[in-house]
Design an enzyme around this catalytic site. Structure first.
Site, PDB file in Angstrom:
ATOM      1  CG  ASP A  16      41.288  72.810-104.644  1.00 47.32           C
ATOM      2  OD1 ASP A  16      42.355  72.160-104.636  1.00 47.32           O
ATOM      3  OD2 ASP A  16      40.750  73.219-105.682  1.00 47.32           O
ATOM      4  CB  ILE A  17      45.506  70.190-101.697  1.00 40.94           C
ATOM      5  CG1 ILE A  17      46.919  70.225-101.119  1.00 40.94           C
ATOM      6  CG2 ILE A  17      45.561  69.631-103.097  1.00 40.94           C
ATOM      7  CD1 ILE A  17      47.008  69.990 -99.665  1.00 40.94           C
ATOM      8  CG  ASN A  30      52.877  58.711-111.014  1.00 42.30           C
ATOM      9  OD1 ASN A  30      53.972  58.714-111.573  1.00 42.30           O
ATOM     10  ND2 ASN A  30      51.837  59.404-111.475  1.00 42.30           N
ATOM     11  CG  ASP A  40      50.630  63.986-109.634  1.00 41.56           C
ATOM     12  OD1 ASP A  40      51.284  65.057-109.596  1.00 41.56           O
ATOM     13  OD2 ASP A  40      51.096  62.917-110.064  1.00 41.56           O
ATOM     14  CB  SER A 130      47.278  56.190-100.375  1.00 41.99           C
ATOM     15  OG  SER A 130      48.619  56.078-100.794  1.00 41.99           O
ATOM     16  CB  THR A 131      42.091  58.110 -99.418  1.00 44.31           C
ATOM     17  OG1 THR A 131      42.192  59.529 -99.592  1.00 44.31           O
ATOM     18  CG2 THR A 131      42.762  57.706 -98.138  1.00 44.31           C
TER      19      THR A 131
HETATM   20  N1  AR6 Z   1      42.286  68.960-102.810  1.00 44.25           N
HETATM   21  C1  AR6 Z   1      42.306  68.102-101.762  1.00 44.25           C
HETATM   22  N2  AR6 Z   1      42.012  66.793-101.876  1.00 44.25           N
HETATM   23  C2  AR6 Z   1      41.661  66.329-103.096  1.00 44.25           C
HETATM   24  C3  AR6 Z   1      41.626  67.152-104.249  1.00 44.25           C
HETATM   25  C4  AR6 Z   1      41.954  68.529-104.064  1.00 44.25           C
HETATM   26  N3  AR6 Z   1      41.965  69.392-105.097  1.00 44.25           N
HETATM   27  N4  AR6 Z   1      41.272  66.382-105.318  1.00 44.25           N
HETATM   28  C5  AR6 Z   1      41.077  65.124-104.840  1.00 44.25           C
HETATM   29  N5  AR6 Z   1      41.315  65.091-103.515  1.00 44.25           N
HETATM   30  P1  AR6 Z   1      44.440  61.051-105.360  1.00 44.25           P
HETATM   31  P2  AR6 Z   1      46.249  58.927-104.441  1.00 44.25           P
HETATM   32  C6  AR6 Z   1      41.299  63.921-102.586  1.00 44.25           C
HETATM   33  O1  AR6 Z   1      43.773  60.079-106.265  1.00 44.25           O
HETATM   34  O2  AR6 Z   1      45.126  58.050-104.021  1.00 44.25           O
HETATM   35  C7  AR6 Z   1      47.483  60.385-109.378  1.00 44.25           C
HETATM   36  O3  AR6 Z   1      47.171  59.987-110.672  1.00 44.25           O
HETATM   37  C8  AR6 Z   1      40.667  62.651-103.097  1.00 44.25           C
HETATM   38  O4  AR6 Z   1      39.283  62.663-102.798  1.00 44.25           O
HETATM   39  O5  AR6 Z   1      44.810  62.371-105.914  1.00 44.25           O
HETATM   40  O6  AR6 Z   1      47.440  59.064-103.522  1.00 44.25           O
HETATM   41  C9  AR6 Z   1      48.978  60.292-109.080  1.00 44.25           C
HETATM   42  O7  AR6 Z   1      49.771  60.590-110.218  1.00 44.25           O
HETATM   43  C10 AR6 Z   1      41.405  61.579-102.293  1.00 44.25           C
HETATM   44  O8  AR6 Z   1      40.786  61.396-101.022  1.00 44.25           O
HETATM   45  O9  AR6 Z   1      45.821  60.444-104.750  1.00 44.25           O
HETATM   46  C11 AR6 Z   1      49.130  58.868-108.642  1.00 44.25           C
HETATM   47  O10 AR6 Z   1      49.256  58.001-109.744  1.00 44.25           O
HETATM   48  C12 AR6 Z   1      42.778  62.177-102.021  1.00 44.25           C
HETATM   49  O11 AR6 Z   1      42.658  63.565-102.355  1.00 44.25           O
HETATM   50  C13 AR6 Z   1      47.831  58.571-107.930  1.00 44.25           C
HETATM   51  O12 AR6 Z   1      46.873  59.497-108.466  1.00 44.25           O
HETATM   52  C14 AR6 Z   1      43.917  61.572-102.795  1.00 44.25           C
HETATM   53  O13 AR6 Z   1      43.487  61.234-104.092  1.00 44.25           O
HETATM   54  C15 AR6 Z   1      47.912  58.826-106.436  1.00 44.25           C
HETATM   55  O14 AR6 Z   1      46.724  58.384-105.842  1.00 44.25           O
END
Ligand code: AR6
Length: 185
Positions: A16-17, A30, A40, A130-131
């Protein structure tokens, strides 16, 4: 999996980051910098309200009221997080224009690393930018992410980079890509 590149380390972990104790963690934000879902939201929740206040200040002062552009990065303190700093970057939304998305995703990693280095930071944790909400296919994102990090570490004296993957499923994809990109290590 952990490898050495030019005296630096690159490690893949499942975790968990928000719990990482590297000097900096990266927030896949974003452009508004006002928080959101996914990582985020989790980072803002764990850091506390002061993080949002500093982000508002950055929007007003550093960015003249504008959004943070895709691929760019800014830095704040970490407040209640274990990490001292949060580097906020904006990854691309996956819309099918692969070349444009690759460039922007690569910039998000490189600009975050350059900003960390500029601030004297020697350890940083990234999530898979972004994933999630932004729908970038994990395999394609892993190639861009790892190549950008490898290129940066090959040219810089930095320290430690950790990719914190949220599940075994993501970890396995990144591990396979890293093995393919570094066959001699
Ligand atoms: N620790 C590590 N990785 C995680 C965690 C965590 N706690 N939670 C989810 N992931 P995302 P994006 C993974 O959606 O695609 C937000 O609303 C998750 O499985 O957080 O860059 C922002 O405000 C995925 O593989 O980021 C933007 O609007 C990865 O982290 C938008 O989402 C990134 O998922 C950004 O979207």
């Amino acid at each position: 999996m952990k490898i050495e590149i030019n005296g630096n380390s690159l490690e893949l972990i499942v975790g968990d980051i928000t719990m990482q104790d590297t000097e900096a963690i990266v927030n896949p934000a974003n452009g508004t910098l006002m928080g959101g879902g996914g990582v985020d939201g989790a980072i803002h929740h764990a850091a506390g309200g002061e993080l949002l206040e500093e982000c508002k200040q950055i929007r007003e002062e550093e960015l003249d009221g504008n959004y943070l552009r895709t691929g760019k990065a800014v830095i704040t303190k970490g407040y209640n997080l274990k990490a001292l700093y949060v580097i906020h970057t904006v990854g691309p939304v996956w819309e099918g224009n692969r070349e444009d998305a690759e460039t922007k995703l690569s910039h998000a990693y490189i600009n975050s690393l350059q900003l960390a280095k500029k601030n004297g930071i020697t350890s940083i944790s990234f999530p898979s930018i972004s994933t999630g909400v932004y729908r970038y296919p994990t395999k394609l994102a892993s190639i861009v992410a790892l190549q950008a990090i490898i290129d940066f570490l090959s040219e810089n004296n930095f320290g430690s980079v950790v990719l914190t993957l949220y599940s075994e499923k993501y970890y396995d994809v990144y591990e396979e890509t890293l093995k393919n990109l570094t066959p001699k290590i």
